[in-house]
Scaffold this motif. Structure first.
Motif, PDB file in Angstrom:
ATOM      1  N   ARG A 112       0.827  -1.207   0.000  1.00  0.00           N
ATOM      2  CA  ARG A 112       0.000   0.000   0.000  1.00  0.00           C
ATOM      3  C   ARG A 112       0.860   1.256   0.000  1.00  0.00           C
ATOM      4  O   ARG A 112       0.537   2.239  -0.672  1.00  0.00           O
ATOM      5  CB  ARG A 112      -0.954  -0.013   1.202  1.00  0.00           C
ATOM      6  CG  ARG A 112      -1.979  -1.137   1.146  1.00  0.00           C
ATOM      7  CD  ARG A 112      -2.990  -1.056   2.264  1.00  0.00           C
ATOM      8  NE  ARG A 112      -3.947   0.020   2.033  1.00  0.00           N
ATOM      9  CZ  ARG A 112      -5.035  -0.083   1.275  1.00  0.00           C
ATOM     10  NH1 ARG A 112      -5.286  -1.220   0.621  1.00  0.00           N
ATOM     11  NH2 ARG A 112      -5.867   0.932   1.151  1.00  0.00           N
ATOM     12  N   LEU A 113       1.956   1.235   0.745  1.00  0.00           N
ATOM     13  CA  LEU A 113       2.850   2.392   0.735  1.00  0.00           C
ATOM     14  C   LEU A 113       3.465   2.591  -0.648  1.00  0.00           C
ATOM     15  O   LEU A 113       3.679   3.729  -1.079  1.00  0.00           O
ATOM     16  CB  LEU A 113       3.958   2.224   1.774  1.00  0.00           C
ATOM     17  CG  LEU A 113       3.535   2.312   3.243  1.00  0.00           C
ATOM     18  CD1 LEU A 113       4.750   2.127   4.142  1.00  0.00           C
ATOM     19  CD2 LEU A 113       2.832   3.615   3.557  1.00  0.00           C
ATOM     20  N   ALA A 114       3.759   1.501  -1.332  1.00  0.00           N
ATOM     21  CA  ALA A 114       4.314   1.611  -2.683  1.00  0.00           C
ATOM     22  C   ALA A 114       3.341   2.314  -3.611  1.00  0.00           C
ATOM     23  O   ALA A 114       3.725   3.176  -4.415  1.00  0.00           O
ATOM     24  CB  ALA A 114       4.668   0.229  -3.228  1.00  0.00           C
ATOM     25  N   ALA A 115       2.063   1.979  -3.495  1.00  0.00           N
ATOM     26  CA  ALA A 115       1.045   2.632  -4.332  1.00  0.00           C
ATOM     27  C   ALA A 115       0.897   4.103  -3.967  1.00  0.00           C
ATOM     28  O   ALA A 115       0.747   4.971  -4.839  1.00  0.00           O
ATOM     29  CB  ALA A 115      -0.286   1.902  -4.183  1.00  0.00           C
ATOM     30  N   GLU A 155      -5.181   7.909  19.778  1.00  0.00           N
ATOM     31  CA  GLU A 155      -6.223   8.090  18.773  1.00  0.00           C
ATOM     32  C   GLU A 155      -6.058   6.978  17.749  1.00  0.00           C
ATOM     33  O   GLU A 155      -4.958   6.446  17.562  1.00  0.00           O
ATOM     34  CB  GLU A 155      -6.082   9.452  18.081  1.00  0.00           C
ATOM     35  CG  GLU A 155      -6.117  10.630  19.032  1.00  0.00           C
ATOM     36  CD  GLU A 155      -7.443  10.727  19.760  1.00  0.00           C
ATOM     37  OE1 GLU A 155      -8.496  10.642  19.100  1.00  0.00           O
ATOM     38  OE2 GLU A 155      -7.417  10.895  20.992  1.00  0.00           O
ATOM     39  N   GLY A 156      -7.125   6.588  17.068  1.00  0.00           N
ATOM     40  CA  GLY A 156      -6.957   5.508  16.103  1.00  0.00           C
ATOM     41  C   GLY A 156      -8.129   5.317  15.170  1.00  0.00           C
ATOM     42  O   GLY A 156      -9.215   5.862  15.365  1.00  0.00           O
ATOM     43  N   GLU A 157      -7.862   4.547  14.140  1.00  0.00           N
ATOM     44  CA  GLU A 157      -8.888   4.182  13.167  1.00  0.00           C
ATOM     45  C   GLU A 157      -8.684   2.727  12.791  1.00  0.00           C
ATOM     46  O   GLU A 157      -7.555   2.292  12.514  1.00  0.00           O
ATOM     47  CB  GLU A 157      -8.790   5.071  11.922  1.00  0.00           C
ATOM     48  CG  GLU A 157      -9.906   4.835  10.930  1.00  0.00           C
ATOM     49  CD  GLU A 157     -10.019   5.937   9.896  1.00  0.00           C
ATOM     50  OE1 GLU A 157     -10.459   5.633   8.770  1.00  0.00           O
ATOM     51  OE2 GLU A 157      -9.672   7.095  10.212  1.00  0.00           O
ATOM     52  N   ALA A 158      -9.758   1.953  12.775  1.00  0.00           N
ATOM     53  CA  ALA A 158      -9.672   0.533  12.456  1.00  0.00           C
ATOM     54  C   ALA A 158      -9.394   0.335  10.974  1.00  0.00           C
ATOM     55  O   ALA A 158      -9.895   1.071  10.122  1.00  0.00           O
ATOM     56  CB  ALA A 158     -10.965  -0.170  12.844  1.00  0.00           C
ATOM     57  N   ILE A 159      -8.570  -0.657  10.673  1.00  0.00           N
ATOM     58  CA  ILE A 159      -8.342  -1.065   9.287  1.00  0.00           C
ATOM     59  C   ILE A 159      -9.402  -2.108   8.945  1.00  0.00           C
ATOM     60  O   ILE A 159      -9.533  -3.120   9.638  1.00  0.00           O
ATOM     61  CB  ILE A 159      -6.938  -1.657   9.112  1.00  0.00           C
ATOM     62  CG1 ILE A 159      -5.871  -0.640   9.532  1.00  0.00           C
ATOM     63  CG2 ILE A 159      -6.721  -2.100   7.675  1.00  0.00           C
ATOM     64  CD1 ILE A 159      -4.463  -1.219   9.597  1.00  0.00           C
ATOM     65  N   VAL A 251      -0.047  12.947   8.665  1.00  0.00           N
ATOM     66  CA  VAL A 251      -0.512  11.696   9.272  1.00  0.00           C
ATOM     67  C   VAL A 251      -1.966  11.445   8.909  1.00  0.00           C
ATOM     68  O   VAL A 251      -2.356  10.322   8.558  1.00  0.00           O
ATOM     69  CB  VAL A 251      -0.321  11.724  10.803  1.00  0.00           C
ATOM     70  CG1 VAL A 251      -0.961  10.504  11.459  1.00  0.00           C
ATOM     71  CG2 VAL A 251       1.167  11.792  11.143  1.00  0.00           C
ATOM     72  N   ARG A 252      -2.795  12.474   8.953  1.00  0.00           N
ATOM     73  CA  ARG A 252      -4.202  12.310   8.580  1.00  0.00           C
ATOM     74  C   ARG A 252      -4.315  11.855   7.126  1.00  0.00           C
ATOM     75  O   ARG A 252      -5.129  10.991   6.793  1.00  0.00           O
ATOM     76  CB  ARG A 252      -4.966  13.630   8.764  1.00  0.00           C
ATOM     77  CG  ARG A 252      -5.084  14.101  10.200  1.00  0.00           C
ATOM     78  CD  ARG A 252      -5.762  13.083  11.097  1.00  0.00           C
ATOM     79  NE  ARG A 252      -7.016  12.602  10.544  1.00  0.00           N
ATOM     80  CZ  ARG A 252      -7.482  11.385  10.717  1.00  0.00           C
ATOM     81  NH1 ARG A 252      -6.793  10.506  11.406  1.00  0.00           N
ATOM     82  NH2 ARG A 252      -8.648  11.041  10.199  1.00  0.00           N
ATOM     83  N   ALA A 253      -3.500  12.436   6.235  1.00  0.00           N
ATOM     84  CA  ALA A 253      -3.541  12.047   4.825  1.00  0.00           C
ATOM     85  C   ALA A 253      -3.126  10.584   4.655  1.00  0.00           C
ATOM     86  O   ALA A 253      -3.751   9.851   3.875  1.00  0.00           O
ATOM     87  CB  ALA A 253      -2.635  12.951   4.005  1.00  0.00           C
ATOM     88  N   LEU A 254      -2.112  10.152   5.418  1.00  0.00           N
ATOM     89  CA  LEU A 254      -1.664   8.756   5.318  1.00  0.00           C
ATOM     90  C   LEU A 254      -2.724   7.807   5.866  1.00  0.00           C
ATOM     91  O   LEU A 254      -2.994   6.749   5.270  1.00  0.00           O
ATOM     92  CB  LEU A 254      -0.356   8.576   6.070  1.00  0.00           C
ATOM     93  CG  LEU A 254       0.236   7.162   6.030  1.00  0.00           C
ATOM     94  CD1 LEU A 254       0.546   6.749   4.604  1.00  0.00           C
ATOM     95  CD2 LEU A 254       1.492   7.086   6.896  1.00  0.00           C
ATOM     96  N   VAL A 255      -3.342   8.163   6.990  1.00  0.00           N
ATOM     97  CA  VAL A 255      -4.390   7.315   7.569  1.00  0.00           C
ATOM     98  C   VAL A 255      -5.548   7.157   6.574  1.00  0.00           C
ATOM     99  O   VAL A 255      -6.041   6.042   6.346  1.00  0.00           O
ATOM    100  CB  VAL A 255      -4.897   7.908   8.894  1.00  0.00           C
ATOM    101  CG1 VAL A 255      -6.182   7.212   9.351  1.00  0.00           C
ATOM    102  CG2 VAL A 255      -3.818   7.785   9.971  1.00  0.00           C
ATOM    103  N   GLU A 256      -5.958   8.249   5.954  1.00  0.00           N
ATOM    104  CA  GLU A 256      -7.052   8.172   4.988  1.00  0.00           C
ATOM    105  C   GLU A 256      -6.693   7.293   3.809  1.00  0.00           C
ATOM    106  O   GLU A 256      -7.511   6.520   3.307  1.00  0.00           O
ATOM    107  CB  GLU A 256      -7.425   9.582   4.509  1.00  0.00           C
ATOM    108  CG  GLU A 256      -8.104  10.435   5.585  1.00  0.00           C
ATOM    109  CD  GLU A 256      -8.277  11.869   5.160  1.00  0.00           C
ATOM    110  OE1 GLU A 256      -8.026  12.179   3.973  1.00  0.00           O
ATOM    111  OE2 GLU A 256      -8.663  12.697   6.015  1.00  0.00           O
ATOM    112  N   ALA A 257      -5.447   7.385   3.345  1.00  0.00           N
ATOM    113  CA  ALA A 257      -5.016   6.566   2.213  1.00  0.00           C
ATOM    114  C   ALA A 257      -4.911   5.095   2.578  1.00  0.00           C
ATOM    115  O   ALA A 257      -5.267   4.221   1.773  1.00  0.00           O
ATOM    116  CB  ALA A 257      -3.673   7.075   1.692  1.00  0.00           C
ATOM    117  N   LEU A 258      -4.455   4.782   3.800  1.00  0.00           N
ATOM    118  CA  LEU A 258      -4.296   3.397   4.210  1.00  0.00           C
ATOM    119  C   LEU A 258      -5.622   2.744   4.591  1.00  0.00           C
ATOM    120  O   LEU A 258      -5.813   1.547   4.349  1.00  0.00           O
ATOM    121  CB  LEU A 258      -3.338   3.313   5.408  1.00  0.00           C
ATOM    122  CG  LEU A 258      -1.857   3.597   5.138  1.00  0.00           C
ATOM    123  CD1 LEU A 258      -1.083   3.625   6.448  1.00  0.00           C
ATOM    124  CD2 LEU A 258      -1.271   2.554   4.197  1.00  0.00           C
ATOM    125  N   ALA A 259      -6.508   3.502   5.177  1.00  0.00           N
ATOM    126  CA  ALA A 259      -7.742   2.915   5.711  1.00  0.00           C
ATOM    127  C   ALA A 259      -8.781   2.632   4.627  1.00  0.00           C
ATOM    128  O   ALA A 259      -9.680   1.819   4.836  1.00  0.00           O
ATOM    129  CB  ALA A 259      -8.350   3.837   6.759  1.00  0.00           C
TER     130      ALA A 259
END
Length: 260
Positions: A112-115, A155-159, A251-259
């Protein structure tokens, strides 16, 4: 005078009033009333034990004592501005440090990081292996991936994932593969984590019950097949960070992209 007791509000008002030589224009700049400016100046004079302004027939004038302090005061405000810019620079940085369990990094995070990096070639990632809780300050972390029933103290967000799934290689053995999340002392094969359990199943060593997130890519590629349906789980992987890091734009941008 103790540094912690510096009358910063009064000094800010002094700077404005000295530039304008007018309490009214200083009040307009600071979005307060002229009376409030006068009160701040009087309080500052009481604190410093010196007169800062005199009213003359020509208007407001600085005293020699005020004149003597203005240069260092304005230099100090410039230093404050530089300090704020330095502290904010991390938010515009394109470098992110992420901690995750080894198998999560290999099976889910790195692809996912590669994308994500392909869409923004300025991004830089530092990846750390961490199976348990880590000290964000000591490791200089921006984000972590953890297994659990919630984000804990951070703070967190579920995958999003489909719980637990049992996988097997094509024509593989029907014996269980154990790992710390699914311990089985009688299992003929025991490995260190869920990712290795998937690899062992793909090699034909048996069946492994693992988080669907870990098996997802191997299932999609046909390297392993699901044995039955995925089963719900009360636990899962979470993207977590303390509140200061969590609020950072990068960090917010990365969380949105990963989640997603």
């Amino acid at each position: 005078m103790k540094r912690t007791h510096l009358p910063l509000n009064g000094l800010r008002v002094l700077d404005a009033a000295a530039r304008h030589l007018s309490f009214t224009r200083a009040a307009d700049e600071l979005a307060v009333t002229p009376a409030a400016v006068g009160q701040q100046i009087r309080a500052l004079e009481d604190t410093l034990g010196t007169v800062l302004f005199r009213r003359t027939t020509r208007g407001l004038e600085l005293t020699p004592e005020a004149e003597a302090g203005l240069g260092p005061l304005r230099d100090g405000f410039l230093q404050f501005e530089e300090a704020v810019r330095a502290m904010q620079a991390g938010q515009s940085s394109k470098s992110l440090t992420i901690a995750a369990p080894r198998d999560v990094t290999e099976k889910w995070l790195m692809p996912r990081l590669a994308a994500i990096a392909a869409a923004d070639t300025d991004l830089r990632f530092v990846l750390l292996s961490a199976d348990e809780s880590v000290d964000f300050a000591q490791a200089n972390l921006d984000l972590a991936v953890r297994w659990g029933d919630g984000p804990g103290a951070e703070e967190g967000e579920a995958i999003e994932a489909d719980g637990m799934v049992t996988v097997s290689g094509l024509g593989g053995a029907d014996t269980p593969i154990a790992w710390p999340g699914e311990p089985d002392a009688a299992a003929p094969v025991r490995v260190a984590d869920a990712g290795l359990a998937v690899d062992a199943a793909a090699a034909g060593l048996g069946r492994a019950t693992v988080p669907e997130l870990i098996a997802r890519a191997d299932l999609a590629s046909g390297r392993v097949v699901a044995v039955g349906d995925a089963q719900p789980s009360g636990q899962g992987y979470w993207l977590v960070a303390p509140l200061p890091q969590w609020r950072q734009k990068k960090v917010r941008a990365l969380v949105e992209a990963l989640a997603r």
